[in-house]
Design an enzyme around this catalytic site. Structure first.
Site, PDB file in Angstrom:
ATOM      1  N   GLY A  15       0.829  -1.193   0.000  1.00  0.00           N
ATOM      2  CA  GLY A  15       0.000   0.000   0.000  1.00  0.00           C
ATOM      3  C   GLY A  15       0.866   1.246   0.000  1.00  0.00           C
ATOM      4  O   GLY A  15       2.092   1.185  -0.200  1.00  0.00           O
ATOM      5  N   TRP A  48      -8.428   0.631  -1.793  1.00  0.00           N
ATOM      6  CA  TRP A  48      -9.852   0.703  -1.454  1.00  0.00           C
ATOM      7  C   TRP A  48     -10.258   2.072  -0.923  1.00  0.00           C
ATOM      8  O   TRP A  48     -11.447   2.346  -0.750  1.00  0.00           O
ATOM      9  CB  TRP A  48     -10.182  -0.356  -0.410  1.00  0.00           C
ATOM     10  CG  TRP A  48     -10.341  -1.727  -0.979  1.00  0.00           C
ATOM     11  CD1 TRP A  48      -9.567  -2.333  -1.923  1.00  0.00           C
ATOM     12  CD2 TRP A  48     -11.336  -2.702  -0.622  1.00  0.00           C
ATOM     13  NE1 TRP A  48     -10.005  -3.612  -2.167  1.00  0.00           N
ATOM     14  CE2 TRP A  48     -11.091  -3.860  -1.386  1.00  0.00           C
ATOM     15  CE3 TRP A  48     -12.397  -2.711   0.285  1.00  0.00           C
ATOM     16  CZ2 TRP A  48     -11.878  -5.009  -1.277  1.00  0.00           C
ATOM     17  CZ3 TRP A  48     -13.178  -3.856   0.387  1.00  0.00           C
ATOM     18  CH2 TRP A  48     -12.918  -4.983  -0.390  1.00  0.00           C
ATOM     19  N   GLN A  50     -11.422   5.719  -0.622  1.00  0.00           N
ATOM     20  CA  GLN A  50     -12.257   6.482  -1.549  1.00  0.00           C
ATOM     21  C   GLN A  50     -12.067   7.990  -1.428  1.00  0.00           C
ATOM     22  O   GLN A  50     -11.851   8.689  -2.400  1.00  0.00           O
ATOM     23  CB  GLN A  50     -13.740   6.156  -1.305  1.00  0.00           C
ATOM     24  CG  GLN A  50     -14.111   4.720  -1.602  1.00  0.00           C
ATOM     25  CD  GLN A  50     -15.560   4.431  -1.251  1.00  0.00           C
ATOM     26  OE1 GLN A  50     -16.301   5.308  -0.836  1.00  0.00           O
ATOM     27  NE2 GLN A  50     -15.968   3.188  -1.403  1.00  0.00           N
ATOM     28  N   GLU A 120     -14.563  17.138   5.036  1.00  0.00           N
ATOM     29  CA  GLU A 120     -15.140  15.934   5.607  1.00  0.00           C
ATOM     30  C   GLU A 120     -15.378  16.139   7.094  1.00  0.00           C
ATOM     31  O   GLU A 120     -15.002  17.171   7.675  1.00  0.00           O
ATOM     32  CB  GLU A 120     -14.230  14.723   5.347  1.00  0.00           C
ATOM     33  CG  GLU A 120     -14.112  14.374   3.872  1.00  0.00           C
ATOM     34  CD  GLU A 120     -13.273  13.137   3.620  1.00  0.00           C
ATOM     35  OE1 GLU A 120     -12.787  12.531   4.598  1.00  0.00           O
ATOM     36  OE2 GLU A 120     -13.088  12.778   2.450  1.00  0.00           O
ATOM     37  N   HIS A 248     -16.595   2.888  10.714  1.00  0.00           N
ATOM     38  CA  HIS A 248     -17.100   3.881   9.763  1.00  0.00           C
ATOM     39  C   HIS A 248     -18.618   3.913   9.862  1.00  0.00           C
ATOM     40  O   HIS A 248     -19.271   2.863   9.883  1.00  0.00           O
ATOM     41  CB  HIS A 248     -16.681   3.526   8.329  1.00  0.00           C
ATOM     42  CG  HIS A 248     -16.758   4.687   7.401  1.00  0.00           C
ATOM     43  ND1 HIS A 248     -17.954   5.173   6.926  1.00  0.00           N
ATOM     44  CD2 HIS A 248     -15.791   5.477   6.867  1.00  0.00           C
ATOM     45  CE1 HIS A 248     -17.715   6.203   6.132  1.00  0.00           C
ATOM     46  NE2 HIS A 248     -16.410   6.415   6.085  1.00  0.00           N
ATOM     47  N   HIS A 354     -13.544  -0.101  10.432  1.00  0.00           N
ATOM     48  CA  HIS A 354     -12.918   0.630   9.328  1.00  0.00           C
ATOM     49  C   HIS A 354     -11.428   0.854   9.511  1.00  0.00           C
ATOM     50  O   HIS A 354     -10.653   0.690   8.576  1.00  0.00           O
ATOM     51  CB  HIS A 354     -13.628   1.973   9.179  1.00  0.00           C
ATOM     52  CG  HIS A 354     -13.133   2.808   8.040  1.00  0.00           C
ATOM     53  ND1 HIS A 354     -13.186   2.378   6.732  1.00  0.00           N
ATOM     54  CD2 HIS A 354     -12.586   4.067   8.006  1.00  0.00           C
ATOM     55  CE1 HIS A 354     -12.698   3.320   5.931  1.00  0.00           C
ATOM     56  NE2 HIS A 354     -12.319   4.344   6.681  1.00  0.00           N
ATOM     57  N   GLU A 378      -1.235   2.039   8.640  1.00  0.00           N
ATOM     58  CA  GLU A 378      -2.238   1.656   9.634  1.00  0.00           C
ATOM     59  C   GLU A 378      -1.719   0.645  10.644  1.00  0.00           C
ATOM     60  O   GLU A 378      -2.183   0.594  11.781  1.00  0.00           O
ATOM     61  CB  GLU A 378      -3.489   1.109   8.943  1.00  0.00           C
ATOM     62  CG  GLU A 378      -4.645   0.867   9.895  1.00  0.00           C
ATOM     63  CD  GLU A 378      -5.920   0.462   9.202  1.00  0.00           C
ATOM     64  OE1 GLU A 378      -6.879   0.075   9.904  1.00  0.00           O
ATOM     65  OE2 GLU A 378      -5.987   0.518   7.952  1.00  0.00           O
ATOM     66  N   ARG A 389      -9.614   8.758  14.722  1.00  0.00           N
ATOM     67  CA  ARG A 389      -8.895   9.326  13.577  1.00  0.00           C
ATOM     68  C   ARG A 389      -9.734  10.370  12.852  1.00  0.00           C
ATOM     69  O   ARG A 389     -10.900  10.144  12.544  1.00  0.00           O
ATOM     70  CB  ARG A 389      -8.514   8.210  12.590  1.00  0.00           C
ATOM     71  CG  ARG A 389      -7.794   8.712  11.347  1.00  0.00           C
ATOM     72  CD  ARG A 389      -7.337   7.578  10.474  1.00  0.00           C
ATOM     73  NE  ARG A 389      -8.419   6.875   9.829  1.00  0.00           N
ATOM     74  CZ  ARG A 389      -8.997   7.257   8.686  1.00  0.00           C
ATOM     75  NH1 ARG A 389      -8.604   8.377   8.088  1.00  0.00           N
ATOM     76  NH2 ARG A 389      -9.958   6.542   8.139  1.00  0.00           N
ATOM     77  N   LEU A 395      -4.187   8.316   4.593  1.00  0.00           N
ATOM     78  CA  LEU A 395      -3.278   8.282   3.448  1.00  0.00           C
ATOM     79  C   LEU A 395      -2.100   9.228   3.661  1.00  0.00           C
ATOM     80  O   LEU A 395      -0.970   8.918   3.286  1.00  0.00           O
ATOM     81  CB  LEU A 395      -4.025   8.641   2.164  1.00  0.00           C
ATOM     82  CG  LEU A 395      -5.023   7.603   1.647  1.00  0.00           C
ATOM     83  CD1 LEU A 395      -5.735   8.129   0.402  1.00  0.00           C
ATOM     84  CD2 LEU A 395      -4.339   6.275   1.339  1.00  0.00           C
TER      85      LEU A 395
END
Length: 521
Positions: A15, A48, A50, A120, A248, A354, A378, A389, A395
């Site tokens: 990743g 994965w 988004q 967000e 999540h 999540h 992670e 978080r 990321l």
């Protein structure tokens, strides 16, 4: 493959954190081997993801991002880690992702020539850049292509790390010649041949991602089994904050499993409503549907309990249909496949495991308590997230700490430091075939136990019952592992039960409700 390989730096995981570490070390002249369990190295938690990655808001000071991280972290986030992310993160996004790799982040319709910035939950300003609703995939593919083309990097696919090699556990020589808590690589299973070989390295970097698969409902890919945490713990590394599992709030409820509905759907105006179309989040938090994840997830869970309904709904039908299809093509396509048109009807959603805010304890360069072993992404606990978080920090943390881990690991190699490599015991093979029915049932026991007793709301009675179930299962799996031919599935099961027990033990010891960890007694 050979019985033994040797390299300067071993990176386990493909990743963003693993790619950033491998890239930086390779650019500094180190020989790097990057391992991935998947046949396609792009398959990762990053792929994965988004929503997007934090960049910077217009006219924003670094202190504003730090304040948001600390606010959401429930008072446990490390101010030093938050300042490091805020200081180095935007610079690395610009230098590596935008300028060097050319990741195609979306442009602003209102400000031509500028990147589109979205907000967000938990953020005080719009500061997140994205590639539609497939940001992780865009970053992963661009970075992987560049890493694979570097002459100093060898990518080995379909290779599962079995255990970390340490002087105290695997040396055939006296351990007093070197510190016992020292890692020098890993035993690795070649999935194509079934053979296990030792891969020795001057520095090892764990970037194996998350652990969501130990829960029944998760937004993580199936490979998120806690492999890195389990291997590091067995090697003697300190793990911390394991009780803080972020659920999540919005995962699509469907018969064939959960699918993440990105935080950005709420950020772009999506409203959480009950089956009557009534918004309910204002009674739980002043930010309503933009409340931090832990509060939103528990609010949804509580609303489901009160109503007796299996889900709540995320409604964004008030937005223009063409705009939604353009902004969320991946989510739209998956919803259509499952019979839901998000432009015309609300999406049925439930909370799902999540992200792990805890993990292997590391410093600001990824160092663990085991010499020559680092962790990033992670799987690591840098202290950044505390008890919860902030959205889209994951990321960025991978990019910052992956880059720093790669740079610091390379430093000793390029300086010409002496690295001790002891003789290693040959792998002892067993030939009894593993029963797939037992593996499947054991996984179901882990997942149901963790979901029902160690999930969103925890209590002493629930945790005690989970401990009785999982301890007995741990003994069964240990006997199973000792007798059977070792393959990827049984390696994952062994790591999954240990990871579940570490989460459970931390939850049992922590009696204070904070952030992601919520106890009713």
């Amino acid at each position: 493959m050979q019985d033994t390989l040797q390299t300067d730096i071993l990176v386990i995981g493909s990743g963003l954190a693993g790619l950033a570490a491998a890239w930086d070390a390779a650019k500094r002249g180190c020989q790097v081997i990057l391992l991935t369990r998947a046949s396609n190295p792009a398959e990762s938690n990053t792929d994965w993801a988004q929503g997007g990655i934090i960049y910077r808001a217009l006219a924003e000071s670094p202190e504003q991002l730090v304040a948001d991280i600390l606010s959401v972290g429930g008072g446990l986030s490390s101010p030093a880690a938050a300042r490091l992310l805020s200081r180095e993160g935007p610079r690395l996004v610009k230098e590596i992702l935008i300028d060097e790799l050319g990741v195609p982040f979306d442009s602003s319709a209102e400000n031509p020539g500028e990147l589109d910035l979205t907000r967000e939950a938990g953020h005080s300003l719009p500061r997140i850049i994205h590639h539609k609703d497939q940001s992780g995939a865009a970053i992963e593919r661009a970075f992987l292509e560049r890493v694979r083309s570097h002459p100093n990097v060898k990518v080995i696919s379909e290779a599962t790390a079995v255990d970390l090699l340490t002087v105290s556990h695997h040396s055939l020589e006296p351990t007093d010649v070197y510190r016992p808590l020292t890692c020098f690589g890993a035993y690795v299973l070649d999935q194509t041949t079934g053979k296990i070989f030792s891969l020795q390295a001057k520095e090892t970097i764990l970037a194996t991602g998350g652990l969501g698969s130990v829960f029944l409902h998760t937004t993580n890919p199936p490979g998120a089994r806690g492999d890195g945490i389990a291997m590091a713990y067995r090697a003697g590394a300190r793990c911390m904050n394991m009780q803080y599992i972020q659920f999540h709030p919005t995962a699509l409820l469907a018969p064939d499993g959960c699918f993440l509905i990105s935080e950005t759907v709420r950020g772009e105006g999506g409203r959480l409503v009950d089956r009557h179309g009534k918004e309910f989040m204002q009674r739980f938090h002043p930010d309503g549907s933009l409340a931090p994840r832990d509060i939103a997830a528990r609010a949804i869970y509580q609303t489901m309990l009160e109503s007796g309904e299996p889900c709540v709904y995320l409604d964004i039908t008030h937005k223009p249909a063409d705009q939604l299809r353009e902004r969320f093509p991946g989510i739209y396509a998956v919803c259509i496949e499952r019979g839901i048109d998000l432009t015309r009807e609300p999406i049925p959603v439930v909370p799902a495991a999540h992200y792990s805010c805890g993990g292997i304890a590391t410093d600001d360069c990824g160092r663990t308590t085991v010499a020559r072993l680092r962790a990033a992404g992670e799987v690591a606990c840098t202290g950044l997230h505390g008890a919860n978080r902030l959205a889209s920090t994951s990321l960025l943390e991978c990019l910052v700490w992956g880059t720093r881990a790669g740079a610091q690991a390379a430093e000793g190699v390029t300086r010409g430091d002496d690295f001790y490599f002891p003789k290693v015991a040959d792998w002892r093979y067993e030939h009894e075939a593993a029963d797939p029915a037992l593996i499947t049932q054991d996984w179901l026991t882990i997942q149901h136990t963790m979901w029902n007793y160690v999930g969103l709301i925890r209590s002493e009675r629930r945790l005690n019952r989970a401990m009785r179930i999982l301890r007995e299962l741990d003994l069964e799996i240990a006997r199973f592992y000792e007798k059977c031919e070792v393959g990827d599935s049984i390696i994952g099961l062994r790591n999954g039960i240990l990871t579940a027990l570490l989460i459970l033990a931390a939850a049992e010891q922590s009696r204070e409700s904070r952030g992601c960890h919520y106890r009713i007694n």
